[in-house]
Design an enzyme around this catalytic site. Structure first.
Site, PDB file in Angstrom:
ATOM      1  N   HIS A  64    -102.299   6.949 -40.534  1.00 28.80           N
ATOM      2  CA  HIS A  64    -100.918   5.585 -40.510  1.00 28.80           C
ATOM      3  C   HIS A  64    -100.106   6.586 -41.370  1.00 28.80           C
ATOM      4  O   HIS A  64    -100.235   6.086 -42.879  1.00 28.80           O
ATOM      5  CB  HIS A  64    -101.559   4.535 -41.306  1.00 28.80           C
ATOM      6  CG  HIS A  64    -102.737   4.118 -40.423  1.00 28.80           C
ATOM      7  ND1 HIS A  64    -102.297   2.580 -39.678  1.00 28.80           N
ATOM      8  CD2 HIS A  64    -104.086   4.016 -40.277  1.00 28.80           C
ATOM      9  CE1 HIS A  64    -103.438   2.199 -39.013  1.00 28.80           C
ATOM     10  NE2 HIS A  64    -104.288   3.127 -39.240  1.00 28.80           N
ATOM     11  N   GLY A  69    -101.857  -0.973 -43.758  1.00 29.31           N
ATOM     12  CA  GLY A  69    -102.804  -1.960 -44.666  1.00 29.31           C
ATOM     13  C   GLY A  69    -102.170  -3.798 -44.756  1.00 29.31           C
ATOM     14  O   GLY A  69    -101.520  -3.647 -43.759  1.00 29.31           O
ATOM     15  N   THR A 100    -103.104  -2.832 -38.742  1.00 31.41           N
ATOM     16  CA  THR A 100    -102.318  -4.432 -38.487  1.00 31.41           C
ATOM     17  C   THR A 100    -101.199  -5.139 -38.384  1.00 31.41           C
ATOM     18  O   THR A 100    -100.852  -5.925 -38.382  1.00 31.41           O
ATOM     19  CB  THR A 100    -103.370  -5.027 -39.619  1.00 31.41           C
ATOM     20  OG1 THR A 100    -104.402  -4.204 -40.006  1.00 31.41           O
ATOM     21  CG2 THR A 100    -103.680  -6.383 -40.055  1.00 31.41           C
ATOM     22  N   ARG A 164    -108.284  -9.709 -36.456  1.00 34.44           N
ATOM     23  CA  ARG A 164    -106.873  -9.891 -37.271  1.00 34.44           C
ATOM     24  C   ARG A 164    -106.557  -8.950 -35.596  1.00 34.44           C
ATOM     25  O   ARG A 164    -105.362  -8.312 -36.040  1.00 34.44           O
ATOM     26  CB  ARG A 164    -107.098  -8.341 -37.798  1.00 34.44           C
ATOM     27  CG  ARG A 164    -107.444  -8.358 -39.519  1.00 34.44           C
ATOM     28  CD  ARG A 164    -107.607  -7.162 -39.604  1.00 34.44           C
ATOM     29  NE  ARG A 164    -108.987  -6.531 -38.781  1.00 34.44           N
ATOM     30  CZ  ARG A 164    -109.079  -5.222 -39.736  1.00 34.44           C
ATOM     31  NH1 ARG A 164    -108.472  -4.883 -40.832  1.00 34.44           N
ATOM     32  NH2 ARG A 164    -110.225  -5.168 -39.623  1.00 34.44           N
ATOM     33  N   HIS A 225    -113.313   3.599 -34.617  1.00 32.83           N
ATOM     34  CA  HIS A 225    -113.999   3.301 -34.943  1.00 32.83           C
ATOM     35  C   HIS A 225    -115.179   2.945 -34.595  1.00 32.83           C
ATOM     36  O   HIS A 225    -115.908   2.216 -35.119  1.00 32.83           O
ATOM     37  CB  HIS A 225    -113.088   1.794 -35.889  1.00 32.83           C
ATOM     38  CG  HIS A 225    -112.057   2.185 -36.079  1.00 32.83           C
ATOM     39  ND1 HIS A 225    -111.651   2.837 -36.825  1.00 32.83           N
ATOM     40  CD2 HIS A 225    -111.462   1.314 -36.162  1.00 32.83           C
ATOM     41  CE1 HIS A 225    -110.085   3.086 -37.275  1.00 32.83           C
ATOM     42  NE2 HIS A 225    -110.126   1.570 -36.643  1.00 32.83           N
ATOM     43  N   ASP A 286    -108.569   7.640 -39.635  1.00 34.92           N
ATOM     44  CA  ASP A 286    -107.957   6.579 -40.524  1.00 34.92           C
ATOM     45  C   ASP A 286    -106.908   6.885 -41.823  1.00 34.92           C
ATOM     46  O   ASP A 286    -106.919   6.190 -42.347  1.00 34.92           O
ATOM     47  CB  ASP A 286    -108.746   5.597 -40.304  1.00 34.92           C
ATOM     48  CG  ASP A 286    -108.566   4.600 -40.160  1.00 34.92           C
ATOM     49  OD1 ASP A 286    -109.305   3.256 -40.527  1.00 34.92           O
ATOM     50  OD2 ASP A 286    -106.685   3.863 -39.809  1.00 34.92           O
ATOM     51  N   SER A 290    -106.428   0.993 -44.301  1.00 35.34           N
ATOM     52  CA  SER A 290    -106.488   0.499 -45.402  1.00 35.34           C
ATOM     53  C   SER A 290    -108.181   0.386 -44.594  1.00 35.34           C
ATOM     54  O   SER A 290    -107.938   0.115 -43.425  1.00 35.34           O
ATOM     55  CB  SER A 290    -106.269  -0.950 -45.289  1.00 35.34           C
ATOM     56  OG  SER A 290    -105.980  -2.026 -44.334  1.00 35.34           O
TER      57      SER A 290
HETATM   58  C1  LIG Z   1    -112.758   1.455 -39.383  1.00 35.39           C
HETATM   59  C2  LIG Z   1    -112.945   0.642 -40.664  1.00 35.39           C
HETATM   60  C3  LIG Z   1    -113.502   0.678 -42.169  1.00 35.39           C
HETATM   61  C4  LIG Z   1    -111.055   0.516 -40.823  1.00 35.39           C
HETATM   62  C5  LIG Z   1    -109.956   0.181 -40.125  1.00 35.39           C
HETATM   63  N1  LIG Z   1    -108.847   0.291 -40.206  1.00 35.39           N
HETATM   64  C6  LIG Z   1    -107.046   0.128 -39.634  1.00 35.39           C
HETATM   65  O1  LIG Z   1    -107.999  -0.229 -38.909  1.00 35.39           O
HETATM   66  C7  LIG Z   1    -106.131   0.560 -40.063  1.00 35.39           C
HETATM   67  C8  LIG Z   1    -105.681  -0.536 -41.264  1.00 35.39           C
HETATM   68  N2  LIG Z   1    -106.220  -2.436 -40.786  1.00 35.39           N
HETATM   69  C9  LIG Z   1    -104.259  -0.914 -41.352  1.00 35.39           C
HETATM   70  O2  LIG Z   1    -103.888  -1.497 -40.706  1.00 35.39           O
HETATM   71  O3  LIG Z   1    -104.089   0.375 -41.998  1.00 35.39           O
HETATM   72  C10 LIG Z   1    -110.508  -1.248 -40.080  1.00 35.39           C
HETATM   73  O4  LIG Z   1    -108.797  -1.979 -40.541  1.00 35.39           O
HETATM   74  O5  LIG Z   1    -111.153  -2.082 -39.515  1.00 35.39           O
HETATM   75 ZN   LIG Z   2    -108.139   0.480 -37.102  1.00 34.29          ZN
HETATM   76 ZN   LIG Z   3    -106.248   2.864 -38.121  1.00 35.01          ZN
END
Ligand SMILES: CC(C)C[C@H](NC(=O)C[C@H](N)C(=O)O)C(=O)O
Ligand SMILES: [Zn+2]
Ligand SMILES: [Zn+2]
Length: 390
Positions: A64, A69, A100, A164, A225, A286, A290
């Site tokens: 990212h 986040g 997200t 989400r 993931h 990643d 977040s």
């Molecule tokens: C694999 C798990 C631990 C982290 C994972 N991270 C993202 O997908 C990135 C985050 N949502 C963002 O947009 O910065 C999660 O949120 O499930």
């Molecule tokens: Zn992700």
């Molecule tokens: Zn990601």
């Protein structure tokens, strides 16, 4: 400028033995033994590879770079990445993505950030999109993004099996894969979909439906993931053995390991023991994404920030703790992502390829020097090239 890295143990990522590697400009020009250049007309820099392991620069296929986040509200939007967040982890090529939050962060900013990092010395590509369908794009059309914007190599990270996500249907993912595949074919790019897997029990059912019931091949998808919980990891092993490609996330926290996440170094060991073909696995950080935590009522309870440096930490643990052979571990972050993402001249130490390297101190197994496109970014563990505002 010509550089010669002398007498290093070279993994291309297959082990070659003690070799000298000659760099001319931003390319690898020779690999051999006892190279010397006796010519006053040309300035030659010698880099001593004695006691060191030379490997291809790492490819981090999920970063990212603009920050991510936001799952805990505006104050939890994670910070943008800096050049040395990347280079000190031995990473010389990144694929940037949104997550997200594809609203307050957009594709034009992502492209600008990727171009900025390229100007600072590393190689960057991006995915169009974010978690959400409809896909956020640069040109207004996913296929057009892939065909006309050089840095766009596919779409991601598209969320499935996650509270989400945009709750995409199999038809929406199928149509998206059809668009990215044909755009990839027309532009000579991978046109992959990087799929974000959440903790939902539907796991990769949508993905299995598509690869079983359409002409679209496994290679069009990179589900990431896949080590986030034990049941998804079990599914990942079966899916990879049946032909699929799987990606493990290295950024983590002991809290997640207590909750059942399969640490990447252990995930690689289990996959190799289970007979997952070596070329089907990749790992990615990643970074700057977040790592949010939700309680059983799916209420936000806190978040951490992913780190690109977690890639090398997991490589180190895989070799030192899990006793995996370095040349197998290296593939998941060099030649495998290069092949799957169709990144030309990346991921291997071969004549004509980009001069991207990591020199690892063999004794301590730590990163000593990082070279990106022939430029020394980190030398003897000290940053030599900082980001613009670092
Ligand atoms: C694999 C798990 C631990 C982290 C994972 N991270 C993202 O997908 C990135 C985050 N949502 C963002 O947009 O910065 C999660 O949120 O499930
Ligand atoms: Zn992700
Ligand atoms: Zn990601």
């Amino acid at each position: 400028m010509i550089k010669i890295i002398k007498n290093a143990k070279v993994y291309d990522p297959e082990y070659l033995g003690l070799r000298d590697v000659v760099i001319v400009g931003d390319k690898i020009s020779n690999i051999g033994e006892n190279f010397y250049l006796k010519n006053e007309a040309v300035e030659v820099e010698i880099i001593d590879g004695k006691g060191k392991i030379l490997v291809p620069g790492f490819i981090d296929s999920h970063v990212h770079i603009l920050g991510g986040g936001g799952e805990g509200g505006f104050k939890t939007r994670t910070p943008e990445i800096t050049l040395t967040d990347i280079t000190r982890g031995g990473v010389t090529t990144v694929i940037g993505c949104l997550g997200t939050d594809g609203i307050t962060r957009n594709m034009v900013s992502l492209l600008a950030k990727a171009r900025g990092l390229e100007e600072e010395g590393i190689t960057t590509y991006i995915y169009s999109g974010s978690y959400r369908i409809p896909i956020t794009t640069i040109t207004g059309d996913v296929a057009k993004d892939i065909i006309v914007v050089d840095k766009v190599i596919g779409v991601g990270e598209i969320a499935i099996s996650d509270h989400r996500s945009s709750q995409p249907t199999v038809d929406e993912i199928r149509r998206l894969a059809a668009d990215t595949r044909s755009a990839g074919i027309l532009s000579g790019k991978a046109g992959v979909i990087n799929l974000h897997l959440g903790d939902g029990r539907r796991m990769i059912n949508i993905l299995k439906d598509i690869v079983e019931n359409t002409e679209i091949p496994y290679s069009q998808f990179i589900p990431t993931h896949m080590n986030r919980n034990p049941y998804l990891f079990k599914e990942a092993v079966e899916y990879a053995k049946s032909g699929g490609f799987i990606d493990f996330t290295t950024s983590s926290d002991p809290v997640f390991w207590e909750e059942g996440e399969v640490k990447t170094s252990k995930a690689l060991k289990i996959c190799l023991e289970e007979g997952v073909p070596e070329n089907r696995m990749t790992i990615s950080s990643d970074g700057q994404g977040s790592l949010p935590m939700f309680n059983e009522k799916k209420e936000f309870i806190g978040l951490r920030v992913g780190k690109v440096t977690s890639i090398f930490e997991e490589i180190r643990d895989a070799v030192l703790d899990e006793k995996l052979p370095l040349e197998k571990v290296l593939k998941v972050v060099t030649s495998n992502p290069a092949d799957i993402l169709k990144l030309r001249n990346k991921g291997r130490i071969k004549v004509g390829f980009d001069a991207d390297f990591v020199l690892i101190d063999e004794e301590k197994f730590e990163i000593n020097t990082v070279i990106a496109k022939g430029r020394v970014m980190i030398r003897d563990k000290k940053v030599e090239v900082y980001g613009t505002f670092e």
